[in-house]
Design a protein around this motif. Structure first.
Motif, PDB file in Angstrom:
ATOM      1  N   GLU A 216       0.835  -1.187   0.000  1.00 54.24           N
ATOM      2  CA  GLU A 216       0.000   0.000   0.000  1.00 54.24           C
ATOM      3  C   GLU A 216       0.879   1.250   0.000  1.00 54.24           C
ATOM      4  O   GLU A 216       1.981   1.241   0.553  1.00 54.24           O
ATOM      5  N   PRO A 217       0.409   2.345  -0.607  1.00 57.89           N
ATOM      6  CA  PRO A 217       1.168   3.596  -0.579  1.00 57.89           C
ATOM      7  C   PRO A 217       1.383   4.071   0.863  1.00 57.89           C
ATOM      8  O   PRO A 217       0.471   3.992   1.684  1.00 57.89           O
ATOM      9  N   GLU A 218       2.584   4.533   1.144  1.00 54.13           N
ATOM     10  CA  GLU A 218       2.943   4.987   2.488  1.00 54.13           C
ATOM     11  C   GLU A 218       3.310   6.463   2.451  1.00 54.13           C
ATOM     12  O   GLU A 218       4.067   6.905   1.577  1.00 54.13           O
ATOM     13  N   VAL A 219       2.773   7.233   3.392  1.00 55.20           N
ATOM     14  CA  VAL A 219       3.115   8.658   3.484  1.00 55.20           C
ATOM     15  C   VAL A 219       4.512   8.772   4.076  1.00 55.20           C
ATOM     16  O   VAL A 219       4.753   8.361   5.220  1.00 55.20           O
ATOM     17  N   VAL A 220       5.452   9.325   3.298  1.00 53.51           N
ATOM     18  CA  VAL A 220       6.849   9.410   3.735  1.00 53.51           C
ATOM     19  C   VAL A 220       7.311  10.850   3.934  1.00 53.51           C
ATOM     20  O   VAL A 220       8.366  11.081   4.513  1.00 53.51           O
ATOM     21  N   ALA A 221       6.533  11.810   3.457  1.00 53.66           N
ATOM     22  CA  ALA A 221       6.934  13.211   3.564  1.00 53.66           C
ATOM     23  C   ALA A 221       5.721  14.089   3.307  1.00 53.66           C
ATOM     24  O   ALA A 221       4.619  13.608   3.019  1.00 53.66           O
ATOM     25  N   ALA A 222       5.928  15.387   3.419  1.00 54.92           N
ATOM     26  CA  ALA A 222       4.878  16.357   3.108  1.00 54.92           C
ATOM     27  C   ALA A 222       5.504  17.543   2.406  1.00 54.92           C
ATOM     28  O   ALA A 222       6.646  17.921   2.687  1.00 54.92           O
ATOM     29  N   ILE A 223       4.760  18.120   1.482  1.00 55.07           N
ATOM     30  CA  ILE A 223       5.174  19.341   0.794  1.00 55.07           C
ATOM     31  C   ILE A 223       4.137  20.406   1.105  1.00 55.07           C
ATOM     32  O   ILE A 223       2.923  20.153   1.021  1.00 55.07           O
ATOM     33  N   GLY A 224       4.587  21.590   1.474  1.00 54.51           N
ATOM     34  CA  GLY A 224       3.654  22.643   1.844  1.00 54.51           C
ATOM     35  C   GLY A 224       4.125  24.015   1.429  1.00 54.51           C
ATOM     36  O   GLY A 224       5.289  24.207   1.063  1.00 54.51           O
ATOM     37  N   VAL A 225       3.206  24.962   1.481  1.00 49.25           N
ATOM     38  CA  VAL A 225       3.521  26.366   1.218  1.00 49.25           C
ATOM     39  C   VAL A 225       3.027  27.208   2.394  1.00 49.25           C
ATOM     40  O   VAL A 225       2.095  26.825   3.094  1.00 49.25           O
ATOM     41  N   VAL A 226       3.682  28.337   2.594  1.00 45.64           N
ATOM     42  CA  VAL A 226       3.265  29.308   3.612  1.00 45.64           C
ATOM     43  C   VAL A 226       2.975  30.619   2.905  1.00 45.64           C
ATOM     44  O   VAL A 226       3.818  31.120   2.140  1.00 45.64           O
ATOM     45  N   VAL A 227       1.780  31.168   3.146  1.00 44.16           N
ATOM     46  CA  VAL A 227       1.324  32.386   2.473  1.00 44.16           C
ATOM     47  C   VAL A 227       0.661  33.306   3.501  1.00 44.16           C
ATOM     48  O   VAL A 227       0.333  32.875   4.604  1.00 44.16           O
ATOM     49  N   PRO A 228       0.443  34.571   3.131  1.00 45.48           N
ATOM     50  CA  PRO A 228      -0.211  35.481   4.085  1.00 45.48           C
ATOM     51  C   PRO A 228      -1.664  35.127   4.347  1.00 45.48           C
ATOM     52  O   PRO A 228      -2.192  35.383   5.427  1.00 45.48           O
ATOM     53  N   SER A 229      -2.341  34.534   3.367  1.00 45.21           N
ATOM     54  CA  SER A 229      -3.759  34.218   3.510  1.00 45.21           C
ATOM     55  C   SER A 229      -4.129  33.062   2.581  1.00 45.21           C
ATOM     56  O   SER A 229      -3.551  32.906   1.505  1.00 45.21           O
ATOM     57  N   LEU A 230      -5.092  32.254   3.022  1.00 45.59           N
ATOM     58  CA  LEU A 230      -5.603  31.162   2.200  1.00 45.59           C
ATOM     59  C   LEU A 230      -6.959  31.516   1.581  1.00 45.59           C
ATOM     60  O   LEU A 230      -7.588  30.666   0.953  1.00 45.59           O
ATOM     61  N   LYS A 231      -7.392  32.741   1.755  1.00 44.32           N
ATOM     62  CA  LYS A 231      -8.696  33.142   1.225  1.00 44.32           C
ATOM     63  C   LYS A 231      -8.681  33.271  -0.292  1.00 44.32           C
ATOM     64  O   LYS A 231      -9.713  33.163  -0.941  1.00 44.32           O
ATOM     65  N   ARG A 232      -7.504  33.495  -0.847  1.00 47.87           N
ATOM     66  CA  ARG A 232      -7.367  33.600  -2.297  1.00 47.87           C
ATOM     67  C   ARG A 232      -6.402  32.523  -2.792  1.00 47.87           C
ATOM     68  O   ARG A 232      -5.452  32.153  -2.100  1.00 47.87           O
TER      69      ARG A 232
END
Length: 254
Positions: A216-232
């Motif tokens: 089964e697929p295994e979660v090995v990492a995460a990719i993310g972004v940081v921004v001033p707001s998620l409203k847009r």
């Protein structure tokens, strides 16, 4: 005898490791007295061993008499499989996310009960944040951390839930609320935070999965972004992250 600290060689190696372990994300620059205290060593012993580590480039002595991690430890650390393979594979995909969003982009893995940042890309327009490459932050109040916590073993989740502390006025510290968020992360394959780690910073993150042959697929990492707001632009940000995560996972599986 492995693990027998009565063996002189073992005592020396344990002391050397204690000195190296005195440095962490919040103790990057230390004086000799602080190293001795944090490593539980006498000052003369610390002085002798620190000198050997400086000679071997494992530590570096600055002009003001303080010490920092030296180039040898950094070079060797980059050879760790979790960093070498994952960072190398992910780097072009992180560049794609940054080019598409101009946001701070993170690649992270779970290290025990914390999130370890393996890579970060940011520009002059990025939101000021506290994460750095090699730094560790709580799992429960960062986007990449929540992704990894949602897929962590039950014992890890229990320990994290038992030690929730408020970092900003927006940090989630109620286990029931956090538990519901993690269930949603598992269901929707995306995590978000709003000023939970630092004021003025919101994050969005997705899991990177590796599929072993026949497993089964295994979660090995995460990719993310940081921004001033998620409203847009939430959908645009999520789309860029998902494309990158699938690309990294596909190569890891191959």
């Amino acid at each position: 005898m492995a693990g027998n600290t009565s063996v002189p060689g073992a005592r020396v190696s344990a002391r050397l490791l204690a000195i190296i372990g005195a440095f962490d994300d919040t103790h990057r620059v230390l004086r000799l007295s602080a190293i001795a205290e944090r490593a539980h060593l006498t000052l003369p012993t610390a002085h002798r061993l620190v000198g050997e580590l400086v000679d071997g480039r494992a530590l570096e002595r600055r002009a003001d008499g303080t010490y920092v991690v030296g180039p040898l430890l950094w070079e060797v650390g980059l050879l760790a499989p979790v960093q070498a393979e994952l960072r190398q594979i992910a780097e072009p995909f992180l560049h794609d996310v940054y080019a598409a969003t101009l946001a701070t982009v993170h690649l992270a893995v779970r290290d025990g009960d914390e999130v370890l940042y393996l890579d970060r890309m940011s520009g002059r327009a990025s939101v000021p944040i506290v994460s750095r490459v090699g730094s560790r932050l709580p799992l429960y109040c960062t986007g990449v951390g929540k992704v990894l916590l949602a897929h962590a073993p039950p014992d890890v989740q229990q320990r994290v839930f038992a030690s929730l502390r408020r970092i900003t006025p927006h940090t989630i510290t109620q286990p029931a609320v956090l538990g519901a968020q993690l269930e949603r992360v598992r269901r929707e394959d995306v995590a978000s935070t709003v000023e939970e780690m630092s004021l003025g910073g919101c994050s969005l993150a997705v899991p990177v999965r590796r599929r072993e042959a026949g497993g089964e697929p295994e979660v090995v990492a995460a990719i993310g972004v940081v921004v001033p707001s998620l409203k847009r632009d939430r959908q645009r940000l999520m789309g860029a992250l998902q494309v990158a995560a699938r690309g990294v996972g596909r190569i890891l599986g191959a």
